[in-house]
Design an enzyme around this catalytic site. Structure first.
Site, mmCIF file in Angstrom:
data_model
loop_
_atom_site.group_PDB
_atom_site.id
_atom_site.type_symbol
_atom_site.label_atom_id
_atom_site.label_comp_id
_atom_site.label_asym_id
_atom_site.label_seq_id
_atom_site.Cartn_x
_atom_site.Cartn_y
_atom_site.Cartn_z
ATOM 1 N N PHE A 1 0.811 -1.225 0.000
ATOM 2 C CA PHE A 1 0.000 0.000 0.000
ATOM 3 C C PHE A 1 0.840 1.270 0.000
ATOM 4 O O PHE A 1 0.349 2.338 -0.365
ATOM 5 C CB PHE A 1 -0.946 0.010 1.221
ATOM 6 N N LYS B 1 -1.127 -6.741 -9.486
ATOM 7 C CA LYS B 1 -2.125 -6.844 -8.410
ATOM 8 C C LYS B 1 -1.682 -5.853 -7.328
ATOM 9 O O LYS B 1 -0.884 -6.179 -6.457
ATOM 10 C CB LYS B 1 -2.146 -8.271 -7.858
ATOM 11 N N GLU C 1 -4.960 -3.593 -2.244
ATOM 12 C CA GLU C 1 -6.394 -3.293 -2.277
ATOM 13 C C GLU C 1 -6.716 -2.010 -1.527
ATOM 14 O O GLU C 1 -7.810 -1.465 -1.655
ATOM 15 C CB GLU C 1 -7.198 -4.472 -1.716
ATOM 16 N N SER D 1 5.206 -7.152 3.175
ATOM 17 C CA SER D 1 5.764 -7.521 4.480
ATOM 18 C C SER D 1 6.519 -8.857 4.382
ATOM 19 O O SER D 1 6.253 -9.669 3.477
ATOM 20 C CB SER D 1 4.639 -7.611 5.502
ATOM 21 N N CYS E 1 9.527 1.516 3.449
ATOM 22 C CA CYS E 1 10.402 0.384 3.790
ATOM 23 C C CYS E 1 11.824 0.861 4.015
ATOM 24 O O CYS E 1 12.645 0.134 4.554
ATOM 25 C CB CYS E 1 10.379 -0.641 2.676
ATOM 26 N N GLU F 1 9.145 -4.686 12.931
ATOM 27 C CA GLU F 1 8.853 -3.524 12.084
ATOM 28 C C GLU F 1 7.541 -2.892 12.560
ATOM 29 O O GLU F 1 6.520 -3.573 12.657
ATOM 30 C CB GLU F 1 8.705 -3.967 10.628
HETATM 31 P P1 NAD Z 1 1.398 -6.718 2.889
HETATM 32 O O1 NAD Z 1 2.418 -7.794 2.934
HETATM 33 O O2 NAD Z 1 0.271 -6.767 3.863
HETATM 34 O O3 NAD Z 1 0.687 -6.684 1.440
HETATM 35 C C1 NAD Z 1 1.451 -6.669 0.258
HETATM 36 C C2 NAD Z 1 0.640 -7.329 -0.851
HETATM 37 O O4 NAD Z 1 0.375 -8.684 -0.483
HETATM 38 C C3 NAD Z 1 -0.704 -6.659 -1.095
HETATM 39 O O5 NAD Z 1 -0.931 -6.598 -2.471
HETATM 40 C C4 NAD Z 1 -1.697 -7.573 -0.392
HETATM 41 O O6 NAD Z 1 -2.951 -7.595 -1.018
HETATM 42 C C5 NAD Z 1 -1.033 -8.920 -0.481
HETATM 43 N N1 NAD Z 1 -1.346 -9.781 0.674
HETATM 44 C C6 NAD Z 1 -1.598 -9.385 1.946
HETATM 45 N N2 NAD Z 1 -1.823 -10.437 2.727
HETATM 46 C C7 NAD Z 1 -1.710 -11.539 1.951
HETATM 47 C C8 NAD Z 1 -1.816 -12.942 2.198
HETATM 48 N N3 NAD Z 1 -2.093 -13.422 3.407
HETATM 49 N N4 NAD Z 1 -1.614 -13.785 1.168
HETATM 50 C C9 NAD Z 1 -1.328 -13.317 -0.044
HETATM 51 N N5 NAD Z 1 -1.207 -12.000 -0.332
HETATM 52 C C10 NAD Z 1 -1.394 -11.123 0.646
HETATM 53 O O7 NAD Z 1 2.176 -5.323 2.965
HETATM 54 P P2 NAD Z 1 1.569 -3.856 3.097
HETATM 55 O O8 NAD Z 1 1.023 -3.692 4.462
HETATM 56 O O9 NAD Z 1 0.726 -3.548 1.937
HETATM 57 O O10 NAD Z 1 2.906 -2.980 2.933
HETATM 58 C C11 NAD Z 1 3.775 -2.703 3.985
HETATM 59 C C12 NAD Z 1 4.921 -3.674 4.015
HETATM 60 O O11 NAD Z 1 5.615 -3.658 2.781
HETATM 61 C C13 NAD Z 1 5.971 -3.299 5.069
HETATM 62 O O12 NAD Z 1 6.391 -4.491 5.703
HETATM 63 C C14 NAD Z 1 7.091 -2.683 4.256
HETATM 64 O O13 NAD Z 1 8.369 -2.763 4.842
HETATM 65 C C15 NAD Z 1 7.015 -3.513 3.019
HETATM 66 N N6 NAD Z 1 7.654 -2.825 1.900
HETATM 67 C C16 NAD Z 1 8.862 -3.294 1.496
HETATM 68 C C17 NAD Z 1 9.518 -2.675 0.478
HETATM 69 C C18 NAD Z 1 10.849 -3.169 0.019
HETATM 70 O O14 NAD Z 1 11.281 -2.736 -1.027
HETATM 71 N N7 NAD Z 1 11.528 -4.058 0.726
HETATM 72 C C19 NAD Z 1 8.943 -1.558 -0.162
HETATM 73 C C20 NAD Z 1 7.698 -1.112 0.269
HETATM 74 C C21 NAD Z 1 7.054 -1.762 1.310
#
Ligand code: NAD
Length: 497
Positions: A149, A173, A176, A226, A281, A382
């Site tokens: 997000f 994708k 959401e 994450s 991140c 985190e």
């Molecule tokens: P998230 O892991 O909750 O979601 C990321 C994606 O995975 C979304 O599209 C979501 O719909 C999907 N998703 C969520 N739960 C899922 C599940 N159980 N099974 C399958 N798909 C699922 O992450 P977020 O809250 O959207 O973003 C924040 C996280 O992203 C933080 O941990 C941040 O550090 C990380 N991030 C990392 C980087 C990097 O380059 N390393 C960059 C930006 C964000």
């Protein structure tokens, strides 16, 4: 109320499923619309569109693909303010920051415009007598991207411009929570002359992600989010025989040496800890204060934190916006409560913040903990919010050991005037992206972005040369044109010497 569907084969598509999610404005807490959640059948239609577009697109000369990306770049520039506003209304970050993150995505499009140069192969004449050999890279096929997000434009743009420039087709994708920006980018790609089916967007949650991870028509998956989900995506898609890159969470430390310019270091900590409400991140969430530096940094930080303007992202005076959702607000606030229980010293408490007219928004003021211990959960996990943990260490070696021992290894920085310390830091620290007097060392588009340890599950970082390697397969050809030579069958391993 708007209803966002998918974008398949060059058109908006309402989707076949009945499940949907709310789209919320984090500054007001108001629901502004809903987003369709894709079923496996929706994902299948997107993959079918990408598969149908693949032969024509992969055979299109790279220079012509680049021509479309040049036009796409122009359209993003033209619609920059509109895209930034879309980001702010769904994510909450302030407009100037939204525009900045869009620009960092735009730079990847600019990198992708140079794809003919990146796809040049290598050629060796006479690897044997009158035998030549050359290597070149071909597209992998239909690629998918699953994004978080916190960067509604930039993170998708780390992926699809490079994948598409390399001759692949793409199914994105997005998160959401922030569905609209990706839709607008997909429309602009069509307006730029991109053939339908080359860039598709499906929305949704785990159901859509799982359909992608198991789909036999998808050759490669890029993920950012994450760590637990990154690990799951890596294992699941790898087991399904796909190429996978999955970037995860972070806990980025900034080490401040006693000889650092402390005013500069304070400004750096402010921007890196509280910019985008800490939802980056590459945000700095741990200040490693060496020697007696904490006693000098804390008064400076307190002064600036008291003056930090927290408000709706659409207000051009705001420097920090709200958190993305009520659930995330509760999670981050819960970590502040936890830190107090764990015995850290809460020097600045942002929990009581109330903004007139925005009482239902997800605003948390900046928080600063001192005397955080490495055994505490607020140090280990985190938080992803505007919470900075100050950890006091005796010397450089103690600070470096903490960084190296941490589970995550995304970014880190050192602030110092000592070239020796800086060089030693860059050479030995176990982290993928390192800043020297630069708090958020996000590599430019023509370098590659990626952390180490449990911040990445992949051999390839994103965009830049690593992105091109990820989105292409190497082929090596060995050729000779024998005329009149009839040497007969050879049963031994041919050697050139
Ligand atoms: P998230 O892991 O909750 O979601 C990321 C994606 O995975 C979304 O599209 C979501 O719909 C999907 N998703 C969520 N739960 C899922 C599940 N159980 N099974 C399958 N798909 C699922 O992450 P977020 O809250 O959207 O973003 C924040 C996280 O992203 C933080 O941990 C941040 O550090 C990380 N991030 C990392 C980087 C990097 O380059 N390393 C960059 C930006 C964000």
């Amino acid at each position: 109320m708007k209803r966002i569907g998918h974008f398949i084969a060059g058109k908006r598509d309402p989707g076949a499923g009945t499940r949907a999610g709310d789209i919320t404005n984090p500054a007001t807490g108001e629901v502004s619309g809903s987003v369709a959640f894709a079923t496996a059948a929706d994902v299948d239609r997107a993959v079918a569109a990408a598969t149908a577009a693949l032969p024509g697109w992969s055979a299109t000369p790279p220079v012509r693909r680049a021509g479309i990306l040049f036009k796409f770049r122009e359209l993003i520039v033209k619609h920059g303010d509109e895209l930034a506003r879309i980001i702010t209304l769904e994510h909450g970050k302030v407009l100037a920051d939204a525009k900045g993150s869009l620009t960092r995505g735009l730079e990847v499009v600019e990198f992708a415009c140079g794809i003919p140069q990146m796809l040049k192969g290598e050629f060796s004449e006479n690897v044997g007598t009158a035998v030549d050999s050359w290597g070149f890279r071909q597209p992998v096929g239909v690629c998918a991207g699953i994004t978080p997000f916190n960067f509604p434009a930039m993170v998708p743009m780390w992926m699809f411009p490079v994948a598409i420039a390399c001759g692949n087709t793409f199914v994105l994708k997005p998160s959401e929570k922030v569905p609209s920006c990706a839709m607008r980018l997909a429309e602009l790609f069509i307006e730029a002359g991109g053939p339908p089916g080359v860039l598709n967007v499906v929305h949704g949650d785990k159901e859509a992600v799982d359909a992608i991870l198991h789909h036999p028509g998808i050759a490669a998956v890029s993920f950012v989010g994450s760590t637990p989900i990154a690990e799951y995506v890596h294992h699941t898609a790898s087991a399904a025989g796909k190429r996978v890159q999955a970037l995860g969470g972070a806990k980025n430390h900034m080490m401040v040496m006693p000889d650092a310019d402390l005013d500069q270091a304070t400004d750096a900590l402010m921007g890196a800890a509280f910019g985008s409400a800490g939802e980056r991140c590459m945000a700095v969430s741990v200040a490693l204060a060496v020697g007696d530096v904490a006693d000098k940094l804390i008064p400076r930080l307190k002064d600036k934190m008291a003056r930090l303007k927290v408000g709706p992202g659409t207000d051009t005076d705001s420097e920090m916006g709200p958190l993305v959702s009520k659930a995330h607000y509760e999670k981050v606030k819960g970590y502040v409560d936890l830190g107090v229980k764990e015995g850290a010293d809460l020097v600045v408490d942002g929990r009581g913040l109330h903004l007139q007219g925005y009482e239902k928004g997800y605003f948390l003021g900046p928080c600063l903990f001192d005397k955080v211990q490495p055994t505490m959960r607020i140090y280990k996990e985190e938080i992803f919010g505007p919470v900075l943990a100050m950890v006091r260490v005796a010397d450089f070696a103690a600070g470096a050991k903490l960084i190296n021992d941490h589970e995550f290894g995304n970014g880190t920085a050192i602030f110092t005037r000592d070239g020796d310390a800086a060089r030693e830091f860059a050479a030995s620290i176990q982290v993928g992206m390192v800043g020297i007097n630069v708090p958020i060392p996000v590599p430019m588009a023509f370098h590659s972005f990626g952390g180490w340890k449990r911040s990445i599950f992949s051999d390839h970082a994103m965009h830049g040369p690593e992105g091109v390697r990820f989105y292409t397969k190497l082929k090596t050809v060995t050729a000779r044109w024998p005329t009149g030579i009839r040497a007969g069958a050879e049963y031994t391993m041919p050697v050139a010497r």
